[in-house]
Design a protein around this motif. Structure first.
Motif, PDB file in Angstrom:
ATOM      1  N   GLY A  91       0.808  -1.201   0.000  1.00 24.28           N
ATOM      2  CA  GLY A  91       0.000   0.000   0.000  1.00 24.28           C
ATOM      3  C   GLY A  91       0.843   1.252   0.000  1.00 24.28           C
ATOM      4  N   ASN A  92       0.256   2.318  -0.519  1.00 24.90           N
ATOM      5  CA  ASN A  92       0.881   3.626  -0.505  1.00 24.90           C
ATOM      6  C   ASN A  92       0.213   4.457   0.592  1.00 24.90           C
ATOM      7  N   LYS A  93       0.958   4.820   1.618  1.00 29.79           N
ATOM      8  CA  LYS A  93       0.390   5.531   2.755  1.00 29.79           C
ATOM      9  C   LYS A  93      -0.149   6.904   2.389  1.00 29.79           C
ATOM     10  N   ARG A  94       0.337   7.474   1.320  1.00 30.78           N
ATOM     11  CA  ARG A  94      -0.117   8.803   0.914  1.00 30.78           C
ATOM     12  C   ARG A  94      -1.439   8.741   0.145  1.00 30.78           C
ATOM     13  N   SER A  95      -1.531   7.819  -0.794  1.00 26.93           N
ATOM     14  CA  SER A  95      -2.732   7.735  -1.620  1.00 26.93           C
ATOM     15  C   SER A  95      -3.776   6.787  -1.044  1.00 26.93           C
ATOM     16  N   LEU A  96      -3.381   5.915  -0.115  1.00 24.02           N
ATOM     17  CA  LEU A  96      -4.250   4.882   0.461  1.00 24.02           C
ATOM     18  C   LEU A  96      -4.761   3.923  -0.611  1.00 24.02           C
ATOM     19  N   ARG A  97      -3.916   3.664  -1.601  1.00 26.85           N
ATOM     20  CA  ARG A  97      -4.198   2.665  -2.626  1.00 26.85           C
ATOM     21  C   ARG A  97      -3.189   1.528  -2.485  1.00 26.85           C
ATOM     22  N   PHE A  98      -3.573   0.336  -2.921  1.00 30.09           N
ATOM     23  CA  PHE A  98      -2.634  -0.782  -2.836  1.00 30.09           C
ATOM     24  C   PHE A  98      -2.461  -1.461  -4.184  1.00 30.09           C
ATOM     25  N   ASP A 112       4.450  -7.564  -6.200  1.00 30.82           N
ATOM     26  CA  ASP A 112       5.478  -7.763  -7.218  1.00 30.82           C
ATOM     27  C   ASP A 112       5.286  -6.873  -8.452  1.00 30.82           C
ATOM     28  N   SER A 113       4.373  -5.928  -8.389  1.00 35.01           N
ATOM     29  CA  SER A 113       4.116  -5.074  -9.542  1.00 35.01           C
ATOM     30  C   SER A 113       5.121  -3.935  -9.628  1.00 35.01           C
ATOM     31  N   ARG A 114       5.244  -3.390 -10.811  1.00 34.12           N
ATOM     32  CA  ARG A 114       6.153  -2.264 -11.019  1.00 34.12           C
ATOM     33  C   ARG A 114       5.704  -1.059 -10.201  1.00 34.12           C
ATOM     34  N   GLU A 115       4.398  -0.864 -10.110  1.00 30.79           N
ATOM     35  CA  GLU A 115       3.866   0.278  -9.371  1.00 30.79           C
ATOM     36  C   GLU A 115       4.203   0.190  -7.887  1.00 30.79           C
ATOM     37  N   ALA A 116       4.159  -1.033  -7.340  1.00 28.17           N
ATOM     38  CA  ALA A 116       4.488  -1.206  -5.919  1.00 28.17           C
ATOM     39  C   ALA A 116       5.954  -0.891  -5.664  1.00 28.17           C
ATOM     40  N   GLN A 117       6.817  -1.301  -6.576  1.00 25.56           N
ATOM     41  CA  GLN A 117       8.250  -1.067  -6.400  1.00 25.56           C
ATOM     42  C   GLN A 117       8.614   0.411  -6.535  1.00 25.56           C
ATOM     43  N   SER A 118       7.771   1.182  -7.193  1.00 32.13           N
ATOM     44  CA  SER A 118       8.074   2.601  -7.388  1.00 32.13           C
ATOM     45  C   SER A 118       7.658   3.468  -6.197  1.00 32.13           C
ATOM     46  N   ILE A 119       6.927   2.887  -5.236  1.00 34.56           N
ATOM     47  CA  ILE A 119       6.519   3.656  -4.055  1.00 34.56           C
ATOM     48  C   ILE A 119       7.741   3.933  -3.190  1.00 34.56           C
ATOM     49  N   LYS A 120       7.878   5.142  -2.714  1.00 42.94           N
ATOM     50  CA  LYS A 120       8.994   5.479  -1.844  1.00 42.94           C
ATOM     51  C   LYS A 120       8.943   4.634  -0.574  1.00 42.94           C
ATOM     52  N   PRO A 121      10.095   4.133  -0.113  1.00 36.86           N
ATOM     53  CA  PRO A 121      10.108   3.235   1.052  1.00 36.86           C
ATOM     54  C   PRO A 121       9.357   3.774   2.264  1.00 36.86           C
ATOM     55  N   ARG A 122       9.441   5.079   2.501  1.00 33.51           N
ATOM     56  CA  ARG A 122       8.783   5.627   3.693  1.00 33.51           C
ATOM     57  C   ARG A 122       7.255   5.628   3.565  1.00 33.51           C
ATOM     58  N   ASN A 123       6.762   5.472   2.334  1.00 34.68           N
ATOM     59  CA  ASN A 123       5.320   5.463   2.110  1.00 34.68           C
ATOM     60  C   ASN A 123       4.761   4.062   1.913  1.00 34.68           C
ATOM     61  N   GLY A 132      -8.358  -0.225   5.302  1.00 34.22           N
ATOM     62  CA  GLY A 132      -8.951   0.973   4.727  1.00 34.22           C
ATOM     63  C   GLY A 132      -8.319   1.426   3.436  1.00 34.22           C
ATOM     64  N   TYR A 133      -7.548   0.548   2.781  1.00 29.10           N
ATOM     65  CA  TYR A 133      -6.937   0.869   1.487  1.00 29.10           C
ATOM     66  C   TYR A 133      -7.838   0.341   0.374  1.00 29.10           C
ATOM     67  N   ALA A 134      -7.730   0.946  -0.794  1.00 31.04           N
ATOM     68  CA  ALA A 134      -8.514   0.534  -1.952  1.00 31.04           C
ATOM     69  C   ALA A 134      -7.574   0.139  -3.084  1.00 31.04           C
ATOM     70  N   PRO A 135      -7.992  -0.773  -3.967  1.00 32.43           N
ATOM     71  CA  PRO A 135      -7.125  -1.181  -5.077  1.00 32.43           C
ATOM     72  C   PRO A 135      -6.900  -0.040  -6.057  1.00 32.43           C
ATOM     73  N   ALA A 136      -5.672   0.106  -6.501  1.00 35.89           N
ATOM     74  CA  ALA A 136      -5.346   1.150  -7.475  1.00 35.89           C
ATOM     75  C   ALA A 136      -5.928   0.790  -8.838  1.00 35.89           C
ATOM     76  N   ARG A 137      -6.428   1.770  -9.532  1.00 34.46           N
ATOM     77  CA  ARG A 137      -7.069   1.521 -10.823  1.00 34.46           C
ATOM     78  C   ARG A 137      -6.094   0.971 -11.852  1.00 34.46           C
ATOM     79  N   ASN A 138      -4.856   1.475 -11.866  1.00 35.38           N
ATOM     80  CA  ASN A 138      -3.909   1.093 -12.912  1.00 35.38           C
ATOM     81  C   ASN A 138      -3.210  -0.230 -12.644  1.00 35.38           C
ATOM     82  N   ALA A 139      -3.435  -0.817 -11.475  1.00 34.48           N
ATOM     83  CA  ALA A 139      -2.828  -2.123 -11.180  1.00 34.48           C
ATOM     84  C   ALA A 139      -3.738  -2.902 -10.246  1.00 34.48           C
TER      85      ALA A 139
END
Length: 263
Positions: free
Chosen positions: A211-218, A222-233, A247-254
């Motif tokens: 999950g991305n703590k800033r956007s609250l999307r997950f 193993d996806s490229r989008e997950a690897q691009s999230i900054k470690p602190r987020n 309370g996270y929602a699936p990201a539309r693009n992945a």
């Protein structure tokens, strides 16, 4: 009456000791509940180890939407979007539903069921619109509101309770409103209502997600989008259910959401 004690008749001192021991044993037995009651108590204690399904929080007070107020629903485009007889389009606040046209152009799993449920509940009904956050329109010009039927039922809450939608967090929505919707989703998940029964039983539901703590999307871990999230987020979820309950929602693009024919 003299009682046998290791094969010979006891003396006076022995009888006194034995009497005390018997009294203590009988007294303790009288203090214990029947075996069946103790078994029930043990089952109750063990059941409390697992927390019960989340109960819904108190419904937050919302202000009526000044720009619209009362309206009539003309049609439902999908499970979270409807049109009014005034030709305005309304997005139900705080929820998202499977897409009628996914990434491949095909309906996602439970998209038709979700749309049909909203259509049955709302089409032709007179509704009232309430402000659920700071903004009342999204970037597409759609009204964003908590839409309530004449009996006071929130359509966003209704769709979550039926397991036909998932909570969609957004910084513009008030915290109390988001907490309320999230609790309704948690109960639907624990009770495996609607789409949750099949979805959470699939192999991909046991995979890891990030999950991305800033956007609250997950995203799939193993996806490229997950690897691009900054470690602190980054936040790790062991299963799909963990991500939704947080309370996270699936990201539309992945999105891990399958197509309708995957069932």
């Amino acid at each position: 009456m003299d009682l046998p004690f290791f094969g010979h008749r006891p003396g006076r001192a022995h009888r006194l000791i034995l009497a005390c021991l018997l009294a203590a044993l009988l007294g303790g037995a009288l203090c214990l509940p029947p075996l069946s009651a103790r078994a029930e108590a043990a089952e109750t204690d063990s059941a409390t180890v697992t927390p019960p399904p989340a109960a819904s929080l108190s419904r937050p007070d919302l202000e009526p939407l000044r720009t619209v107020g009362t309206a009539t629903v003309a049609s439902c485009l999908d499970g979270d979007t409807l049109t009014l007889t005034s030709r305005r389009t309304v997005r139900l606040a705080g929820i998202d539903t499977p897409e009628m046209k996914g990434r491949t152009g095909k309906p996602q799993y439970y998209a038709r069921e979700s749309r049909n449920l909203l259509r049955e509940a709302a089409r032709g009904q007179t509704v009232r619109l309430f402000q659920a956050g700071e903004k009342t329109q999204d970037r597409y010009g759609r009204i964003v509101a908590d839409v309530q039927l004449h009996d006071g039922r929130s359509l966003s809450a209704f769709m979550l309770e039926q397991g036909a939608a998932y909570f969609y967090p957004h910084t513009d929505l008030t915290p109390a409103y988001q907490d309320w919707l999230r609790s309704l989703q948690a109960r639907a998940i624990h009770e495996r209502r609607g789409m949750w029964a099949w979805l959470l039983a699939q192999p991909f539901a046991l995979q890891s997600y990030t999950g991305n703590k800033r956007s609250l999307r997950f995203f799939p871990a193993d996806s490229r989008e997950a690897q691009s999230i900054k470690p602190r987020n980054r936040i790790h979820f062991g299963t799909l259910m963990d991500a939704f309950l947080a309370g996270y929602a699936p990201a539309r693009n992945a999105s891990p959401w399958p197509e309708a024919d995957a069932q």
